[in-house]
Design a protein around this motif. Sequence first.
Motif, PDB file in Angstrom:
ATOM      1  N   GLY A 154      -0.888  70.372  81.244  1.00 25.73           N
ATOM      2  CA  GLY A 154      -1.879  69.335  81.493  1.00 25.73           C
ATOM      3  C   GLY A 154      -1.332  67.947  81.716  1.00 25.73           C
ATOM      4  N   VAL A 155      -0.015  67.845  81.868  1.00 29.32           N
ATOM      5  CA  VAL A 155       0.629  66.547  82.103  1.00 29.32           C
ATOM      6  C   VAL A 155       1.529  66.668  83.325  1.00 29.32           C
ATOM      7  CG1 VAL A 155       2.246  64.839  81.163  1.00 29.32           C
ATOM      8  CG2 VAL A 155       0.542  65.899  79.674  1.00 29.32           C
ATOM      9  N   LEU A 156       1.595  65.597  84.109  1.00 26.54           N
ATOM     10  CA  LEU A 156       2.505  65.548  85.248  1.00 26.54           C
ATOM     11  C   LEU A 156       3.720  64.723  84.843  1.00 26.54           C
ATOM     12  CD1 LEU A 156       2.475  66.518  88.275  1.00 26.54           C
ATOM     13  CD2 LEU A 156       1.896  64.146  88.844  1.00 26.54           C
ATOM     14  N   LEU A 157       4.905  65.334  84.864  1.00 27.53           N
ATOM     15  CA  LEU A 157       6.155  64.635  84.565  1.00 27.53           C
ATOM     16  C   LEU A 157       6.795  64.209  85.878  1.00 27.53           C
ATOM     17  CD1 LEU A 157       7.654  66.900  81.765  1.00 27.53           C
ATOM     18  CD2 LEU A 157       6.173  64.902  81.531  1.00 27.53           C
ATOM     19  N   SER A 206      14.319  53.773  89.174  1.00 24.77           N
ATOM     20  CA  SER A 206      13.999  53.071  87.926  1.00 24.77           C
ATOM     21  C   SER A 206      14.715  53.672  86.730  1.00 24.77           C
ATOM     22  CB  SER A 206      12.490  53.086  87.679  1.00 24.77           C
ATOM     23  OG  SER A 206      12.005  54.425  87.628  1.00 24.77           O
ATOM     24  N   SER A 207      15.364  54.845  86.912  1.00 22.65           N
ATOM     25  CA  SER A 207      16.012  55.564  85.813  1.00 22.65           C
ATOM     26  C   SER A 207      15.029  55.784  84.663  1.00 22.65           C
ATOM     27  CB  SER A 207      17.264  54.814  85.328  1.00 22.65           C
ATOM     28  OG  SER A 207      18.325  54.980  86.251  1.00 22.65           O
ATOM     29  N   THR A 208      13.848  56.261  85.030  1.00 17.46           N
ATOM     30  CA  THR A 208      12.820  56.573  84.039  1.00 17.46           C
ATOM     31  C   THR A 208      12.102  57.866  84.424  1.00 17.46           C
ATOM     32  OG1 THR A 208      11.254  55.165  85.246  1.00 17.46           O
ATOM     33  CG2 THR A 208      12.347  54.192  83.309  1.00 17.46           C
ATOM     34  N   ILE A 209      11.473  58.476  83.428  1.00 22.90           N
ATOM     35  CA  ILE A 209      10.582  59.617  83.631  1.00 22.90           C
ATOM     36  C   ILE A 209       9.247  59.255  83.012  1.00 22.90           C
ATOM     37  CG2 ILE A 209      10.115  62.025  83.001  1.00 22.90           C
ATOM     38  CD1 ILE A 209      13.148  62.477  83.058  1.00 22.90           C
ATOM     39  N   SER A 210       8.173  59.442  83.764  1.00 15.75           N
ATOM     40  CA  SER A 210       6.838  59.133  83.261  1.00 15.75           C
ATOM     41  C   SER A 210       6.064  60.412  82.981  1.00 15.75           C
ATOM     42  CB  SER A 210       6.056  58.262  84.254  1.00 15.75           C
ATOM     43  OG  SER A 210       5.777  58.981  85.445  1.00 15.75           O
ATOM     44  N   ALA A 211       5.121  60.313  82.048  1.00 13.35           N
ATOM     45  CA  ALA A 211       4.193  61.408  81.743  1.00 13.35           C
ATOM     46  C   ALA A 211       2.794  60.932  82.081  1.00 13.35           C
ATOM     47  CB  ALA A 211       4.293  61.795  80.272  1.00 13.35           C
ATOM     48  N   ILE A 212       2.144  61.592  83.041  1.00 16.18           N
ATOM     49  CA  ILE A 212       0.827  61.196  83.522  1.00 16.18           C
ATOM     50  C   ILE A 212      -0.202  62.217  83.062  1.00 16.18           C
ATOM     51  CG2 ILE A 212      -0.574  60.790  85.585  1.00 16.18           C
ATOM     52  CD1 ILE A 212       1.957  59.956  87.037  1.00 16.18           C
TER      53      ILE A 212
END
Length: 365
Positions: free
Chosen positions: A322-325, A331-337
């Motif tokens: 249920g989350v989009l990684l 940006s050298s980042t990973i987001s959780a949407i």
Amino acid sequence: MTRFWVGGYGPDMEGEAEGIGFLSADEGRGPSTLAHRRLAARAASPSWLAHHPTLDVVYAALEGDGAVQAFARSGEQTLRPLAPPIPAGDSVCHLAGSPDGRMLIASCYGDGRVVRFGLDDAGRIVAPAADRAAALRQALFGGADEQSDAAGAADPHAASDPYPTPAGEEPRASHAHAALFLPDGRIATTDLGFDLVRIRRRDLTPDHDVVLPRGTGPRHMVLHPSGHLHVVTEYSCEVFTLASGPDGRWGLVAGTGVGAMTEADAAAELAVSRDGQTLYTALRGSNTIAALRVRGAGDVVEPLALADSGVDWPRHHLVHEGVLLVAGQKSSTISAIDLDERTGAPRGVRHRTAAPSPTVIVPAR
């Protein structure tokens, strides 16, 4: 604990990654605890990772070196090389393993090659039997060395191309970008440079081609539960839908724009929700995530929503519980949407974590 392997660009590709990283979230605490924990294995720009279907083995495309390498788990958060890297081709950028665990397909952006490797019982990368026989024949009798490399593609738009190459610019060239195993054992590959989806037999000889409009740039693909093949195009930011006919030939049945916000946008990955009702692609440039609704018999795709990716240059993403990684290369980042449970639309960025120049995320077993 939710665990992932993360590939990225290293100094040879103007990035910060030292190899394959380990990403995890605390058990029972959700994506808000997601963090890049450590370096799992040293490797030169492992820009794409693929799992063996049954073994705890990960394959890495070492893009800058033009090589592929296999890694096996050596601990809870670490991997070890199974063997030294093996040459594949210029700028190898994608790997696809066969469902039976006997074959690995490497796509090379730089020279357009699509290369077939064999896999042994331990998951090590080896040459297919036919190629070992060819090497033996060459050693004994001389002559050209036969390889498991696909026949080069030709530009289908060349004969009727109304756009001659301007002076000083490079002519159109083949750029293989991804491969996908079809249910009948054949293999679909994308050629971003020649606007082709090539359907190949298991030995990589061409079966037939599906020609997309000039300048679209087919990049990545997903096989929908309905049997349709959805292809995202990097240059035109569209999703094209292909279907297989009674004679086994694939053809183009539909296409839709994904809602690019700027002319500089370039589409990246394409992912599908578990229920098959939603597709997700990322737009590098505007740094957005586009969600598309799949309707009908899987052959109708419509724009659903456009949202902030939470990163700079979203190169890869996947749907997980249920989350989009989303991996942000620059940006050298990973987001959780968060994703809406009913519609599948992105609801907003819940969390970000630092990760060195990430280019791909795959679940760790």
